[in-house]
Design a protein around this motif. Structure first.
Motif, PDB file in Angstrom:
ATOM      1  N   TRP A  56       0.869  -1.183   0.000  1.00 29.75           N
ATOM      2  CA  TRP A  56       0.000   0.000   0.000  1.00 29.75           C
ATOM      3  C   TRP A  56       0.897   1.221   0.000  1.00 29.75           C
ATOM      4  N   ILE A  57       0.428   2.311  -0.607  1.00 27.90           N
ATOM      5  CA  ILE A  57       1.218   3.546  -0.501  1.00 27.90           C
ATOM      6  C   ILE A  57       0.307   4.660  -0.017  1.00 27.90           C
ATOM      7  N   ILE A  58       0.810   5.442   0.914  1.00 25.23           N
ATOM      8  CA  ILE A  58       0.038   6.594   1.376  1.00 25.23           C
ATOM      9  C   ILE A  58       0.929   7.839   1.364  1.00 25.23           C
ATOM     10  N   GLY A  59       0.256   8.989   1.219  1.00 22.34           N
ATOM     11  CA  GLY A  59       0.957  10.261   1.289  1.00 22.34           C
ATOM     12  C   GLY A  59       0.691  10.876   2.654  1.00 22.34           C
ATOM     13  N   ARG A  60      -0.131  11.932   2.655  1.00 27.84           N
ATOM     14  CA  ARG A  60      -0.483  12.546   3.940  1.00 27.84           C
ATOM     15  C   ARG A  60      -1.786  11.980   4.503  1.00 27.84           C
ATOM     16  N   GLY A  61      -2.324  10.954   3.892  1.00 28.86           N
ATOM     17  CA  GLY A  61      -3.524  10.308   4.414  1.00 28.86           C
ATOM     18  C   GLY A  61      -4.710  11.253   4.522  1.00 28.86           C
ATOM     19  N   SER A  62      -4.814  12.210   3.580  1.00 24.70           N
ATOM     20  CA  SER A  62      -5.881  13.217   3.705  1.00 24.70           C
ATOM     21  C   SER A  62      -7.107  12.888   2.871  1.00 24.70           C
ATOM     22  N   ASN A  63      -7.075  11.731   2.197  1.00 29.68           N
ATOM     23  CA  ASN A  63      -8.266  11.322   1.444  1.00 29.68           C
ATOM     24  C   ASN A  63      -8.592   9.867   1.750  1.00 29.68           C
ATOM     25  N   LEU A  64      -8.163   9.411   2.912  1.00 30.71           N
ATOM     26  CA  LEU A  64      -8.197   7.972   3.200  1.00 30.71           C
ATOM     27  C   LEU A  64      -8.996   7.599   4.436  1.00 30.71           C
ATOM     28  N   GLY A 122      -2.677  17.522   0.832  1.00 35.64           N
ATOM     29  CA  GLY A 122      -2.072  16.253   0.412  1.00 35.64           C
ATOM     30  C   GLY A 122      -0.670  16.412  -0.138  1.00 35.64           C
ATOM     31  N   THR A 123      -0.106  15.292  -0.590  1.00 40.37           N
ATOM     32  CA  THR A 123       1.198  15.306  -1.263  1.00 40.37           C
ATOM     33  C   THR A 123       0.978  15.461  -2.771  1.00 40.37           C
ATOM     34  N   VAL A 124       2.066  15.760  -3.460  1.00 39.80           N
ATOM     35  CA  VAL A 124       2.026  15.832  -4.923  1.00 39.80           C
ATOM     36  C   VAL A 124       1.576  14.484  -5.514  1.00 39.80           C
ATOM     37  N   GLY A 126      -0.230  11.952  -4.095  1.00 42.32           N
ATOM     38  CA  GLY A 126      -1.652  11.700  -3.814  1.00 42.32           C
ATOM     39  C   GLY A 126      -2.537  12.602  -4.663  1.00 42.32           C
ATOM     40  N   ALA A 127      -2.105  13.828  -4.870  1.00 37.45           N
ATOM     41  CA  ALA A 127      -2.917  14.792  -5.633  1.00 37.45           C
ATOM     42  C   ALA A 127      -2.992  14.393  -7.104  1.00 37.45           C
ATOM     43  N   ILE A 128      -1.904  13.866  -7.655  1.00 41.04           N
ATOM     44  CA  ILE A 128      -1.949  13.451  -9.068  1.00 41.04           C
ATOM     45  C   ILE A 128      -2.846  12.216  -9.216  1.00 41.04           C
ATOM     46  N   ILE A 129      -2.697  11.259  -8.296  1.00 33.59           N
ATOM     47  CA  ILE A 129      -3.534  10.053  -8.354  1.00 33.59           C
ATOM     48  C   ILE A 129      -5.022  10.419  -8.306  1.00 33.59           C
ATOM     49  N   MET A 130      -5.368  11.384  -7.439  1.00 32.05           N
ATOM     50  CA  MET A 130      -6.781  11.748  -7.239  1.00 32.05           C
ATOM     51  C   MET A 130      -7.220  12.865  -8.189  1.00 32.05           C
ATOM     52  N   ASN A 131      -6.312  13.393  -9.007  1.00 31.61           N
ATOM     53  CA  ASN A 131      -6.558  14.626  -9.780  1.00 31.61           C
ATOM     54  C   ASN A 131      -7.225  15.678  -8.891  1.00 31.61           C
ATOM     55  N   ALA A 132      -6.492  16.028  -7.827  1.00 29.17           N
ATOM     56  CA  ALA A 132      -7.028  16.987  -6.846  1.00 29.17           C
ATOM     57  C   ALA A 132      -7.352  18.311  -7.521  1.00 29.17           C
ATOM     58  N   GLY A 133      -8.396  18.943  -7.031  1.00 28.25           N
ATOM     59  CA  GLY A 133      -8.797  20.219  -7.616  1.00 28.25           C
ATOM     60  C   GLY A 133      -9.685  21.006  -6.672  1.00 28.25           C
ATOM     61  N   ALA A 134      -9.840  22.280  -6.978  1.00 25.80           N
ATOM     62  CA  ALA A 134     -10.713  23.158  -6.190  1.00 25.80           C
ATOM     63  C   ALA A 134     -10.875  24.469  -6.955  1.00 25.80           C
ATOM     64  N   TRP A 176       2.879   3.510  -8.924  1.00 25.13           N
ATOM     65  CA  TRP A 176       3.325   4.304  -7.789  1.00 25.13           C
ATOM     66  C   TRP A 176       3.991   5.551  -8.352  1.00 25.13           C
ATOM     67  N   ILE A 177       3.550   6.721  -7.941  1.00 22.35           N
ATOM     68  CA  ILE A 177       4.173   7.945  -8.462  1.00 22.35           C
ATOM     69  C   ILE A 177       5.430   8.248  -7.663  1.00 22.35           C
ATOM     70  N   LEU A 178       6.529   8.477  -8.373  1.00 21.99           N
ATOM     71  CA  LEU A 178       7.815   8.757  -7.736  1.00 21.99           C
ATOM     72  C   LEU A 178       8.132  10.247  -7.800  1.00 21.99           C
ATOM     73  N   LYS A 202     -12.027  31.164   2.524  1.00 21.95           N
ATOM     74  CA  LYS A 202     -13.301  30.498   2.177  1.00 21.95           C
ATOM     75  C   LYS A 202     -13.377  29.119   2.825  1.00 21.95           C
ATOM     76  N   ARG A 203     -12.259  28.394   2.814  1.00 20.95           N
ATOM     77  CA  ARG A 203     -12.241  27.064   3.444  1.00 20.95           C
ATOM     78  C   ARG A 203     -12.505  27.173   4.946  1.00 20.95           C
ATOM     79  N   LYS A 204     -11.819  28.130   5.576  1.00 20.53           N
ATOM     80  CA  LYS A 204     -11.991  28.277   7.031  1.00 20.53           C
ATOM     81  C   LYS A 204     -13.439  28.590   7.374  1.00 20.53           C
ATOM     82  N   ILE A 287     -13.704   9.863  -0.988  1.00 15.54           N
ATOM     83  CA  ILE A 287     -12.643   9.330  -0.133  1.00 15.54           C
ATOM     84  C   ILE A 287     -12.369   7.878  -0.527  1.00 15.54           C
ATOM     85  N   GLU A 288     -11.200   7.407  -0.174  1.00 15.63           N
ATOM     86  CA  GLU A 288     -10.845   6.035  -0.542  1.00 15.63           C
ATOM     87  C   GLU A 288     -10.673   5.180   0.711  1.00 15.63           C
ATOM     88  N   TYR A 289     -11.217   3.967   0.648  1.00 17.25           N
ATOM     89  CA  TYR A 289     -11.093   3.025   1.768  1.00 17.25           C
ATOM     90  C   TYR A 289      -9.945   2.074   1.488  1.00 17.25           C
TER      91      TYR A 289
HETATM   92  C1  LIG Z   1      -9.587  19.603   5.028  1.00 22.50           C
HETATM   93  C2  LIG Z   1      -9.416  18.919   3.704  1.00 22.50           C
HETATM   94  C3  LIG Z   1      -9.703  19.600   2.529  1.00 22.50           C
HETATM   95  C4  LIG Z   1      -9.533  18.979   1.288  1.00 22.50           C
HETATM   96  N1  LIG Z   1      -9.819  19.686   0.162  1.00 22.50           N
HETATM   97  C5  LIG Z   1      -9.652  19.107  -1.040  1.00 22.50           C
HETATM   98  C6  LIG Z   1      -9.925  19.835  -2.241  1.00 22.50           C
HETATM   99  O1  LIG Z   1     -10.284  21.004  -2.230  1.00 22.50           O
HETATM  100  N2  LIG Z   1      -9.764  19.196  -3.421  1.00 22.50           N
HETATM  101  C7  LIG Z   1      -9.335  17.894  -3.502  1.00 22.50           C
HETATM  102  O2  LIG Z   1      -9.189  17.374  -4.612  1.00 22.50           O
HETATM  103  N3  LIG Z   1      -9.081  17.187  -2.388  1.00 22.50           N
HETATM  104  C8  LIG Z   1      -9.218  17.755  -1.168  1.00 22.50           C
HETATM  105  N4  LIG Z   1      -8.955  17.032  -0.036  1.00 22.50           N
HETATM  106  C9  LIG Z   1      -8.585  15.604  -0.152  1.00 22.50           C
HETATM  107  C10 LIG Z   1      -7.065  15.325  -0.236  1.00 22.50           C
HETATM  108  O3  LIG Z   1      -6.309  16.334   0.397  1.00 22.50           O
HETATM  109  C11 LIG Z   1      -6.587  15.171  -1.679  1.00 22.50           C
HETATM  110  O4  LIG Z   1      -7.268  14.137  -2.354  1.00 22.50           O
HETATM  111  C12 LIG Z   1      -5.077  14.878  -1.738  1.00 22.50           C
HETATM  112  O5  LIG Z   1      -4.661  14.983  -3.066  1.00 22.50           O
HETATM  113  C13 LIG Z   1      -4.694  13.495  -1.199  1.00 22.50           C
HETATM  114  O6  LIG Z   1      -3.276  13.450  -1.072  1.00 22.50           O
HETATM  115  P1  LIG Z   1      -2.575  12.566   0.047  1.00 22.50           P
HETATM  116  O7  LIG Z   1      -1.110  12.679  -0.129  1.00 22.50           O
HETATM  117  O8  LIG Z   1      -3.115  12.894   1.379  1.00 22.50           O
HETATM  118  O9  LIG Z   1      -3.043  11.120  -0.416  1.00 22.50           O
HETATM  119  P2  LIG Z   1      -3.551   9.920   0.526  1.00 22.50           P
HETATM  120  O10 LIG Z   1      -4.841  10.307   1.158  1.00 22.50           O
HETATM  121  O11 LIG Z   1      -2.444   9.484   1.395  1.00 22.50           O
HETATM  122  O12 LIG Z   1      -3.836   8.817  -0.583  1.00 22.50           O
HETATM  123  C14 LIG Z   1      -4.898   8.995  -1.514  1.00 22.50           C
HETATM  124  C15 LIG Z   1      -4.746   7.943  -2.624  1.00 22.50           C
HETATM  125  O13 LIG Z   1      -3.572   8.226  -3.365  1.00 22.50           O
HETATM  126  C16 LIG Z   1      -2.689   7.090  -3.330  1.00 22.50           C
HETATM  127  N5  LIG Z   1      -1.329   7.621  -3.290  1.00 22.50           N
HETATM  128  C17 LIG Z   1      -0.787   8.516  -2.424  1.00 22.50           C
HETATM  129  N6  LIG Z   1       0.490   8.777  -2.789  1.00 22.50           N
HETATM  130  C18 LIG Z   1       0.755   8.029  -3.887  1.00 22.50           C
HETATM  131  C19 LIG Z   1       1.901   7.862  -4.745  1.00 22.50           C
HETATM  132  N7  LIG Z   1       3.048   8.509  -4.544  1.00 22.50           N
HETATM  133  N8  LIG Z   1       1.798   7.005  -5.803  1.00 22.50           N
HETATM  134  C20 LIG Z   1       0.648   6.321  -6.030  1.00 22.50           C
HETATM  135  N9  LIG Z   1      -0.457   6.432  -5.256  1.00 22.50           N
HETATM  136  C21 LIG Z   1      -0.409   7.293  -4.220  1.00 22.50           C
HETATM  137  C22 LIG Z   1      -3.073   6.307  -2.081  1.00 22.50           C
HETATM  138  O14 LIG Z   1      -2.728   4.939  -2.191  1.00 22.50           O
HETATM  139  C23 LIG Z   1      -4.574   6.509  -2.096  1.00 22.50           C
HETATM  140  O15 LIG Z   1      -5.140   5.646  -3.070  1.00 22.50           O
HETATM  141  C24 LIG Z   1      -9.103  17.633   1.228  1.00 22.50           C
HETATM  142  C25 LIG Z   1      -8.820  16.936   2.407  1.00 22.50           C
HETATM  143  C26 LIG Z   1      -8.965  17.568   3.636  1.00 22.50           C
HETATM  144  C27 LIG Z   1      -8.638  16.816   4.890  1.00 22.50           C
END
Ligand SMILES: Cc1cc2nc3c(=O)[nH]c(=O)nc-3n(C[C@H](O)[C@H](O)[C@H](O)COP(=O)(O)OP(=O)(O)OC[C@H]3O[C@@H](n4cnc5c(N)ncnc54)[C@H](O)[C@@H]3O)c2cc1C
Length: 296
Positions: A56-64, A122-124, A126-134, A176-178, A202-204, A287-289
């Motif tokens: 398993w790989i985790i970053g900052r655990g902010s979507n888990l 999150g980390t870079v 985790g953000a790429i895997i989830m295509n983080a956005g806002a 796994w993103i390096l 706005k978030r606060k 969120i991901e389980y």
């Molecule tokens: C207060 C709060 C606000 C948030 N706001 C937003 C928002 O506005 N927009 C948004 O998109 N998200 C938001 N999030 C969710 C989260 O921060 C993002 O999804 C973030 O990109 C997850 O990064 P992480 O490093 O914490 O990943 P994790 O939660 O650790 O992991 C998420 C997924 O990515 C995988 N992963 C992590 N690192 C790697 C890697 N290096 N290679 C392969 N897989 C990997 C994990 O296995 C898991 O499947 C928010 C979360 C919180 C707590």
């Protein structure tokens, strides 16, 4: 169990994963490793896969949401992968770097592209895997290249080889993103700082940041918002065990102190059934389980 003694970086057995998630939920990792470079990460993955262990790989655990039983096998934490190399409106950065930090550092230089991410914890990687956005922005708009580990091999992939959709990438569950490279446009430093400070404010104002949470629990269905649906259905303030739907933002579930993954899964299940019954919409979790027992 495999031995990682020869690889650099911290290792622990039976480590409480709740300490590594923003929800403060999750049982122990059987073996956990913080690689200090990606060659060691790759070697650890190879060793675990050769021993048929789950990895398993985790970053900052902010979507888990991590299972109460914890994670068997090897858990890798990316947060010690921190190298960064600055170029001309370009940056190459390792997967464990903080996305919000990168947003602020590039904004400070007057580089436009990641200002939407000033408050995403999150980390870079985790953000790429989830295509983080806002606020209308997504990380996919700035990524030009990634280096990934697939089946023990390091591959360099260009933007054209990656697909991104709403909170999803083609790499999820497959690589796994390096490291990643980002490209930026010239922007106005003061204007970018202002956008980033405003989005934090706005978030606060709208999110329950004083209690452990994992951001939005459900994806927004097309043309609507999950928070609006939950609010309309009367979910604000409802709880199961230590998990409660936030009064401040209905799409956030907060841990009031002793929430378990089972509490959160139960609440998510109840909400989905109710929203399906009331609005005919099957909400999908954002969120991901992670756990041996399946997914939400
Ligand atoms: C207060 C709060 C606000 C948030 N706001 C937003 C928002 O506005 N927009 C948004 O998109 N998200 C938001 N999030 C969710 C989260 O921060 C993002 O999804 C973030 O990109 C997850 O990064 P992480 O490093 O914490 O990943 P994790 O939660 O650790 O992991 C998420 C997924 O990515 C995988 N992963 C992590 N690192 C790697 C890697 N290096 N290679 C392969 N897989 C990997 C994990 O296995 C898991 O499947 C928010 C979360 C919180 C707590």
């Amino acid at each position: 169990m495999i031995i990682l003694d020869n690889l650099p970086g911290r290792k622990e057995r039976n480590f409480p994963l709740r300490d590594l998630t923003t929800w403060k939920i999750g049982g122990p990792a059987e073996l956990i490793y913080w690689p200090s470079d990606w060659q060691s990460l790759a070697e650890a993955v190879r060793l675990a896969e050769a021993a048929s262990l789950p990895v398993w790989i985790i970053g900052r655990g902010s979507n888990l949401l991590i299972a109460d039983e914890g994670l068997p096998g090897l858990t890798i934490v990316s947060t010690d992968l921190q190298k960064i190399a600055w170029g001309d409106f370009r940056v190459r950065v390792e997967a464990g770097y903080s996305l919000a930090r990168l947003a602020w550092e590039t904004g400070e230089r007057g580089w436009k592209g990641l200002e939407f991410a000033s408050g995403i914890p999150g980390t870079v990687g985790g953000a790429i895997i989830m295509n983080a956005g806002a606020f209308g922005g997504e990380i996919s708009q700035s990524v030009v290249r990634v280096w990934v580990l697939v089946s023990g091999e390091v591959l360099e992939l260009s933007r054209a080889e990656l697909q991104f959709t709403y909170r999803q990438s083609s790499l999820r569950g497959k690589a796994w993103i390096l490291e990643a490279e980002f490209i930026f446009e010239p922007g106005d430093r003061k204007g970018l700082m202002c956008i980033m400070k405003n989005s934090l404010a706005k978030r606060k104002a709208s999110q329950p940041l004083n209690l452990p949470n994992a951001g939005s629990v459900f994806r927004n269905p097309p043309g609507d918002s999950a928070g609006r649906l939950l609010d309309a259905a009367g979910w604000k303030g409802k709880s199961r065990g230590g998990a409660r739907v936030s009064e401040k933002h209905a799409n956030f579930i907060v841990n009031t102190g002793l929430a378990t993954a089972a509490d959160v899964l139960g609440l998510i299940g109840d909400i989905r059934n109710d929203i399906l019954k009331k609005f005919g919409i099957d909400l999908q979790p954002e969120i991901e389980y992670l756990g041996a027992g399946g997914s939400v």
